[in-house]
Scaffold this active site. Structure first.
Site, PDB file in Angstrom:
ATOM      1  N   LYS A   8      -1.761   3.351   2.771  1.00  0.00           N
ATOM      2  CA  LYS A   8      -1.461   2.364   1.713  1.00  0.00           C
ATOM      3  C   LYS A   8      -0.197   1.617   2.081  1.00  0.00           C
ATOM      4  O   LYS A   8       0.604   2.095   2.899  1.00  0.00           O
ATOM      5  CB  LYS A   8      -1.270   3.041   0.357  1.00  0.00           C
ATOM      6  CG  LYS A   8      -0.167   4.123   0.266  1.00  0.00           C
ATOM      7  CD  LYS A   8       1.243   3.629   0.038  1.00  0.00           C
ATOM      8  CE  LYS A   8       2.259   4.782  -0.048  1.00  0.00           C
ATOM      9  NZ  LYS A   8       3.650   4.405   0.095  1.00  0.00           N
ATOM     10  N   PRO A  94       1.035   6.882  11.058  1.00  0.00           N
ATOM     11  CA  PRO A  94       2.283   7.513  11.507  1.00  0.00           C
ATOM     12  C   PRO A  94       2.951   8.338  10.410  1.00  0.00           C
ATOM     13  O   PRO A  94       2.878   7.979   9.227  1.00  0.00           O
ATOM     14  CB  PRO A  94       3.166   6.327  11.908  1.00  0.00           C
ATOM     15  CG  PRO A  94       2.494   5.105  11.412  1.00  0.00           C
ATOM     16  CD  PRO A  94       1.071   5.425  11.098  1.00  0.00           C
ATOM     17  N   GLY A  96       6.042   9.734   8.252  1.00  0.00           N
ATOM     18  CA  GLY A  96       7.326   9.178   7.824  1.00  0.00           C
ATOM     19  C   GLY A  96       7.363   7.664   7.888  1.00  0.00           C
ATOM     20  O   GLY A  96       8.417   7.067   8.071  1.00  0.00           O
ATOM     21  N   GLY A  98       6.049   5.699   5.338  1.00  0.00           N
ATOM     22  CA  GLY A  98       5.922   5.105   3.999  1.00  0.00           C
ATOM     23  C   GLY A  98       4.525   4.577   3.744  1.00  0.00           C
ATOM     24  O   GLY A  98       4.304   3.711   2.895  1.00  0.00           O
ATOM     25  N   LEU A  99       3.559   5.128   4.489  1.00  0.00           N
ATOM     26  CA  LEU A  99       2.178   4.633   4.400  1.00  0.00           C
ATOM     27  C   LEU A  99       1.252   5.644   3.715  1.00  0.00           C
ATOM     28  O   LEU A  99       0.036   5.415   3.619  1.00  0.00           O
ATOM     29  CB  LEU A  99       1.641   4.300   5.800  1.00  0.00           C
ATOM     30  CG  LEU A  99       2.437   3.231   6.558  1.00  0.00           C
ATOM     31  CD1 LEU A  99       1.937   3.095   7.993  1.00  0.00           C
ATOM     32  CD2 LEU A  99       2.347   1.879   5.843  1.00  0.00           C
ATOM     33  N   GLY A 101       0.138   8.657   4.508  1.00  0.00           N
ATOM     34  CA  GLY A 101      -0.898   9.327   5.304  1.00  0.00           C
ATOM     35  C   GLY A 101      -1.237  10.729   4.807  1.00  0.00           C
ATOM     36  O   GLY A 101      -2.398  11.051   4.583  1.00  0.00           O
ATOM     37  N   SER A 103      -0.628  12.074   1.922  1.00  0.00           N
ATOM     38  CA  SER A 103      -1.185  12.017   0.560  1.00  0.00           C
ATOM     39  C   SER A 103      -2.645  11.598   0.593  1.00  0.00           C
ATOM     40  O   SER A 103      -3.481  12.127  -0.144  1.00  0.00           O
ATOM     41  CB  SER A 103      -0.402  11.005  -0.286  1.00  0.00           C
ATOM     42  OG  SER A 103       0.950  11.354  -0.328  1.00  0.00           O
ATOM     43  N   SER A 104      -2.960  10.638   1.457  1.00  0.00           N
ATOM     44  CA  SER A 104      -4.346  10.173   1.563  1.00  0.00           C
ATOM     45  C   SER A 104      -5.240  11.276   2.123  1.00  0.00           C
ATOM     46  O   SER A 104      -6.361  11.494   1.652  1.00  0.00           O
ATOM     47  CB  SER A 104      -4.409   8.934   2.466  1.00  0.00           C
ATOM     48  OG  SER A 104      -5.710   8.430   2.513  1.00  0.00           O
ATOM     49  N   ASP A 136       2.099  10.379  -4.607  1.00  0.00           N
ATOM     50  CA  ASP A 136       1.203   9.317  -4.132  1.00  0.00           C
ATOM     51  C   ASP A 136      -0.263   9.750  -4.078  1.00  0.00           C
ATOM     52  O   ASP A 136      -1.145   8.918  -3.861  1.00  0.00           O
ATOM     53  CB  ASP A 136       1.594   8.889  -2.706  1.00  0.00           C
ATOM     54  CG  ASP A 136       2.837   8.011  -2.687  1.00  0.00           C
ATOM     55  OD1 ASP A 136       3.255   7.536  -3.763  1.00  0.00           O
ATOM     56  OD2 ASP A 136       3.387   7.805  -1.586  1.00  0.00           O
TER      57      ASP A 136
HETATM   58  O1  C5P Z   1       5.950  13.726  -4.835  1.00  0.00           O
HETATM   59  P1  C5P Z   1       6.383  13.852  -3.421  1.00  0.00           P
HETATM   60  O2  C5P Z   1       6.367  15.289  -2.955  1.00  0.00           O
HETATM   61  O3  C5P Z   1       5.661  12.967  -2.486  1.00  0.00           O
HETATM   62  O4  C5P Z   1       7.885  13.388  -3.367  1.00  0.00           O
HETATM   63  C1  C5P Z   1       8.718  13.630  -2.258  1.00  0.00           C
HETATM   64  C2  C5P Z   1      10.150  13.467  -2.699  1.00  0.00           C
HETATM   65  O5  C5P Z   1      10.412  12.092  -2.992  1.00  0.00           O
HETATM   66  C3  C5P Z   1      10.504  14.218  -3.958  1.00  0.00           C
HETATM   67  O6  C5P Z   1      10.941  15.514  -3.667  1.00  0.00           O
HETATM   68  C4  C5P Z   1      11.624  13.390  -4.550  1.00  0.00           C
HETATM   69  O7  C5P Z   1      12.827  13.678  -3.871  1.00  0.00           O
HETATM   70  C5  C5P Z   1      11.238  11.972  -4.133  1.00  0.00           C
HETATM   71  N1  C5P Z   1      10.518  11.210  -5.182  1.00  0.00           N
HETATM   72  C6  C5P Z   1      11.226  10.786  -6.296  1.00  0.00           C
HETATM   73  N2  C5P Z   1      10.578  10.049  -7.252  1.00  0.00           N
HETATM   74  C7  C5P Z   1       9.273   9.716  -7.109  1.00  0.00           C
HETATM   75  C8  C5P Z   1       8.556  10.131  -5.983  1.00  0.00           C
HETATM   76  C9  C5P Z   1       9.217  10.880  -5.024  1.00  0.00           C
HETATM   77  O8  C5P Z   1      12.419  11.076  -6.442  1.00  0.00           O
HETATM   78  N3  C5P Z   1       8.677   8.976  -8.063  1.00  0.00           N
END
Ligand code: C5P
Length: 290
Positions: A8, A94, A96, A98-99, A101, A103-104, A136
């Site tokens: 994404k 890739p 890290g 921000g895409l 991956g 989560s998908s 995500d």
């Molecule tokens: O939900 P996820 O495990 O992908 O989030 C990774 C990290 O990103 C969380 O531990 C948090 O530090 C940060 N995060 C956040 N607010 C969000 C999404 C992620 O602070 N809405």
């Protein structure tokens, strides 16, 4: 069974101050792109995950196995056992970047295993499990274009953008999402009180790339650029070369710009190819055209 897991981009990402949970409330327009991992699922005596990318850990911490374990637990509550499977992951998105991956991959695992399960779980249960796996993950149950709110788990499908293509720039830097959010707090970036204002999404969806690009914001950019100043320089350089706004996706490091037609994105990718990994990618593609 082969199934694709698309990446994404966050076309627009506004972020508020952290709540008592430590997570940040956000408003984001997310859109799938034609850059995909593939999951090949086959019956096996016990559940196992393999990956063609040796840098990716295939242990119980991997979101794919966490999705399987969550499904197993939920299936057991309904009185049935989930069949054991081998999942072979072909990694293209890739890490890290921000895409989304990982989560998908997790969302795709939930969907395909649920389809093969004789007693499928309801969409609501899948959504709850997805939200527990990561902010995500729920988006990928819905795609290809949605407004995500809360910490990302409130997903409202929306019209796909008129621009058909993105030029994706992959700087080869792995950005750690928690560190970017920590920097966001340190820099007090959540204090802009209009972060929660929702634009007229349906209007935005009919704008051309030229009209839409200047409206797009990513509130995590200053935080990511403070951690990785080369990204800031790269973005400025790309904007000058391409004569158009360039944005970051999620917590970085991927950068993108939009084009109305895929051929325009291909020409831009050709222009940059010798300097940096850049790809012309379809936005919100139909599964058959990726
Ligand atoms: O939900 P996820 O495990 O992908 O989030 C990774 C990290 O990103 C969380 O531990 C948090 O530090 C940060 N995060 C956040 N607010 C969000 C999404 C992620 O602070 N809405």
């Amino acid at each position: 069974m082969r199934s694709i897991a698309p990446a994404k981009i966050n076309l627009h990402l506004r972020v508020g101050p952290p709540t008592s949970t430590g997570f940040h409330p956000l408003v984001s327009w997310m859109c799938t792109i034609g850059l995909c991992d593939t999951l090949v699922v086959s019956p096996a005596p016990q559940t196992v995950l393999t990956c063609d990318d040796s840098t990716l850990a295939c242990d119980e911490e991997n979101l794919i196995l966490r999705a399987v374990r969550a499904l197993e637990r939920e299936a057991r509550l309904t009185g049935f056992d989930l069949p054991t499977v081998k999942i072979a992951l072909e990694k293209i998105i890739p890490l890290g970047g921000g895409l989304g991956g990982g989560s998908s991959d997790a969302a795709t695992t939930l969907m395909i295993l649920n389809e093969t399960f004789k007693h499928p779980l309801s969409p609501n249960v899948l959504h709850r499990m997805a939200a527990e796996l990561g902010s995500d993950v729920p988006f990928f149950l819905h795609g290809p274009s949605a407004i995500c709110m809360g910490r990302g788990e409130i997903v409202q499908p929306t019209a796909t953008p008129r621009p058909k293509a993105a030029l994706l720039i992959l700087p080869g830097i792995a950005m750690p999402t928690p560190a970017v959010y920590r920097k966001f707090d340190e820099l007090r970036l959540g204090e802009d009180s209009d972060w929660a204002t929702e634009p007229a999404w349906t209007k935005w969806a009919i704008f051309s790339a030229e009209a839409l690009l200047p409206l797009l914001v990513n509130d995590l950019e200053p935080a990511a650029f403070a951690i990785e100043p080369t990204l800031k320089t790269l973005r400025a350089d790309l904007e000058q070369t391409l004569h158009r706004p360039v944005r970051m996706s999620g917590s970085g490091s991927s950068l993108f710009t939009l084009f109305d037609e895929i051929d325009d994105a291909k020409r831009a990718a050709d222009q940059l190819r010798s300097r940096i990994d850049s790809r012309a990618i379809r936005l919100a593609p139909q599964k058959s055209s990726v």
